[in-house]
Design an enzyme around this catalytic site. Structure first.
Site, PDB file in Angstrom:
ATOM      1  N   ARG A 101     -17.243  -0.394  28.174  1.00 26.37           N
ATOM      2  CA  ARG A 101     -18.132  -0.137  26.880  1.00 26.37           C
ATOM      3  C   ARG A 101     -18.535  -1.379  26.195  1.00 26.37           C
ATOM      4  NH1 ARG A 101     -17.862   4.585  22.814  1.00 26.37           N
ATOM      5  NH2 ARG A 101     -18.428   5.653  24.537  1.00 26.37           N
ATOM      6  N   HIS A 128     -25.889   5.870  28.715  1.00 28.04           N
ATOM      7  CA  HIS A 128     -24.473   6.506  28.847  1.00 28.04           C
ATOM      8  C   HIS A 128     -24.412   7.459  29.721  1.00 28.04           C
ATOM      9  CE1 HIS A 128     -20.604   7.523  26.907  1.00 28.04           C
ATOM     10  NE2 HIS A 128     -21.070   7.992  25.874  1.00 28.04           N
ATOM     11  N   GLN A 131     -21.781  10.379  29.809  1.00 33.86           N
ATOM     12  CA  GLN A 131     -22.195  11.473  28.928  1.00 33.86           C
ATOM     13  C   GLN A 131     -23.032  12.246  29.672  1.00 33.86           C
ATOM     14  OE1 GLN A 131     -20.958  11.828  25.463  1.00 33.86           O
ATOM     15  NE2 GLN A 131     -21.727  13.884  26.371  1.00 33.86           N
ATOM     16  N   CYS A 260     -23.444  14.823  21.772  1.00 30.36           N
ATOM     17  CA  CYS A 260     -22.555  14.075  22.444  1.00 30.36           C
ATOM     18  C   CYS A 260     -21.282  13.698  21.657  1.00 30.36           C
ATOM     19  CB  CYS A 260     -23.130  12.687  23.006  1.00 30.36           C
ATOM     20  SG  CYS A 260     -23.597  11.792  21.668  1.00 30.36           S
ATOM     21  N   ARG A 288     -16.255  15.932  29.567  1.00 31.05           N
ATOM     22  CA  ARG A 288     -16.467  14.523  29.853  1.00 31.05           C
ATOM     23  C   ARG A 288     -14.951  14.247  30.901  1.00 31.05           C
ATOM     24  NH1 ARG A 288     -18.480  10.751  26.413  1.00 31.05           N
ATOM     25  NH2 ARG A 288     -17.798   9.377  28.125  1.00 31.05           N
TER      26      ARG A 288
HETATM   27  N1   CP Z   1     -19.611  10.750  23.272  1.00 29.62           N
HETATM   28  C1   CP Z   1     -18.872   9.724  23.121  1.00 29.62           C
HETATM   29  O1   CP Z   1     -19.150   8.635  24.178  1.00 29.62           O
HETATM   30  O2   CP Z   1     -17.909   9.693  22.294  1.00 29.62           O
HETATM   31  P1   CP Z   1     -16.929   8.389  22.269  1.00 29.62           P
HETATM   32  O3   CP Z   1     -17.661   7.249  21.465  1.00 29.62           O
HETATM   33  O4   CP Z   1     -15.854   8.906  21.275  1.00 29.62           O
HETATM   34  O5   CP Z   1     -16.390   7.720  23.569  1.00 29.62           O
HETATM   35  N1  NVA Z   2     -25.650   6.754  20.432  1.00 28.32           N
HETATM   36  C1  NVA Z   2     -24.439   6.753  20.063  1.00 28.32           C
HETATM   37  C2  NVA Z   2     -23.454   7.405  20.980  1.00 28.32           C
HETATM   38  C3  NVA Z   2     -21.976   7.624  20.812  1.00 28.32           C
HETATM   39  C4  NVA Z   2     -21.414   8.054  21.837  1.00 28.32           C
HETATM   40  C5  NVA Z   2     -23.875   5.323  19.820  1.00 28.32           C
HETATM   41  O1  NVA Z   2     -24.439   4.417  20.679  1.00 28.32           O
HETATM   42  O2  NVA Z   2     -23.082   4.829  19.012  1.00 28.32           O
END
Ligand code: CP
Ligand code: NVA
Length: 301
Positions: A101, A128, A131, A260, A288
């Site tokens: 990430r 993502h 997701q 999400c 997930r």
């Molecule tokens: N939806 C999602 O990716 O959540 P987190 O940022 O908590 O991993």
């Molecule tokens: N769009 C959001 C998604 C979090 C899961 C972000 O990038 O922070």
């Protein structure tokens, strides 16, 4: 050759269907004792905060018999200037796969180019894909299909929206995105989706028009991680894009609500909608775990 998941386009429709069907079996307890990751270690390199992605991967890897090795850049030599490529080549000698990430999608692709193990994108500024797998699974559970569904995404054309576009193109559902001017999804991702599928994927301004007769209505935060400096101006521009009872009433009576998470309750979604029986957001969060276990079973050799 390694099977990476950097964007959802790394998977074919057949592979996604296989993952979703396996995830549904795993969720139902079928073959839950299979431990394909025994003796394997999977890295989790997270340069941004996470609740769902981190914990669902850690738990999923454990349930598959493997070991999760969590790493933050501050604790690695990466934080002191070691290159992404050298880090990738080194970690490839220890790990069976890695979830990353990070902020720029380019960092994920740079890592994957140098790595000799499967690399999974656990969120970048552009994509993502993990997701999107859970989103597809949740639609399948709630609606019994994805093909032909009418999905509305109301809000920022961000990473989650971009991966949903790729999901629509691949799994043949229609997607209408309502966003303020200047916050459209990525133009190249949109163009590739238009070129490669029969699904109708439309970007417009009016949230009510997008929500009209939708089977699924989806939103995400207005201010993504790393955009905190633009918070006030973004919140002003997105004010009319909240999923509330009035907007939900434009969708089909039995429309499913997705988010999400994390949610900013009272901003992009109201409490009465996210906590309503139409909301599938916590199933979506649970999924997930199942979808990523099915993914790991497929790509870790
Ligand atoms: N939806 C999602 O990716 O959540 P987190 O940022 O908590 O991993
Ligand atoms: N769009 C959001 C998604 C979090 C899961 C972000 O990038 O922070």
């Amino acid at each position: 050759m390694n099977k990476d998941l950097l964007t959802l386009r790394d998977l074919s429709q057949k592979e996604i269907s296989r993952i979703i069907s396996r995830a549904i079996d795993l969720k139902g307890g079928v073959d839950g004792s299979a431990c394909p990751l025994i003796g394997r270690s999977i890295g989790l390199l997270f340069e941004k905060p996470s609740t769902r992605t981190r914990v669902s991967f850690e738990v999923g890897i454990y349930q598959l018999g493997g070991q999760a090795v969590w790493m933050s850049p501050q604790e690695l030599q990466l934080g002191r200037g070691e290159t992404i490529a050298d880090t990738a080549m080194t970690l490839s000698r220890y790990l069976g796969g890695i979830v990353i990430r990070t902020s720029s999608h380019e960092r994920v692709t740079e890592f994957a180019r140098a790595a000799s193990i499967p690399v999974v994108n656990g969120l970048s500024d552009l994509h993502h894909p993990c997701q999107a797998l859970a989103d597809i699974m949740t639609m399948q559970e709630r609606k019994g299909r994805t093909r032909g569904l009418k999905v509305a995404f109301i809000g920022d054309g961000n990473n989650v929206c971009n991966s949903l576009i790729e999901a629509a193109a691949c799994m043949e559902f229609h997607l209408t995105i309502a966003c303020p001017e200047g916050f459209e999804p990525d133009a190249d991702i949109l163009a590739a989706a238009h070129a490669g599928s029969q699904s109708e994927i439309v970007v417009l301004r009016d949230p009510k028009e997008a929500a009209g007769m939708a089977d699924v209505i989806y939103t995400d935060v207005w201010v993504s991680m790393g955009q905190e400096g633009q918070a006030d101006s973004k919140k002003n521009k997105f004010r009319g894009y909240q999923i509330n009872k009035e907007l939900l009433a434009c969708a089909k009576k039995d429309a499913t609500v997705l988010h999400c998470l994390p949610a900013h309750r009272g901003e992009e979604i109201t409490d009465d909608v996210i906590d309503s029986p139409q909301s599938a957001v916590f199933d979506q969060a649970e999924n997930r775990l199942h979808a990523q276990k099915a993914l790991l079973e497929m790509i870790i050799r």
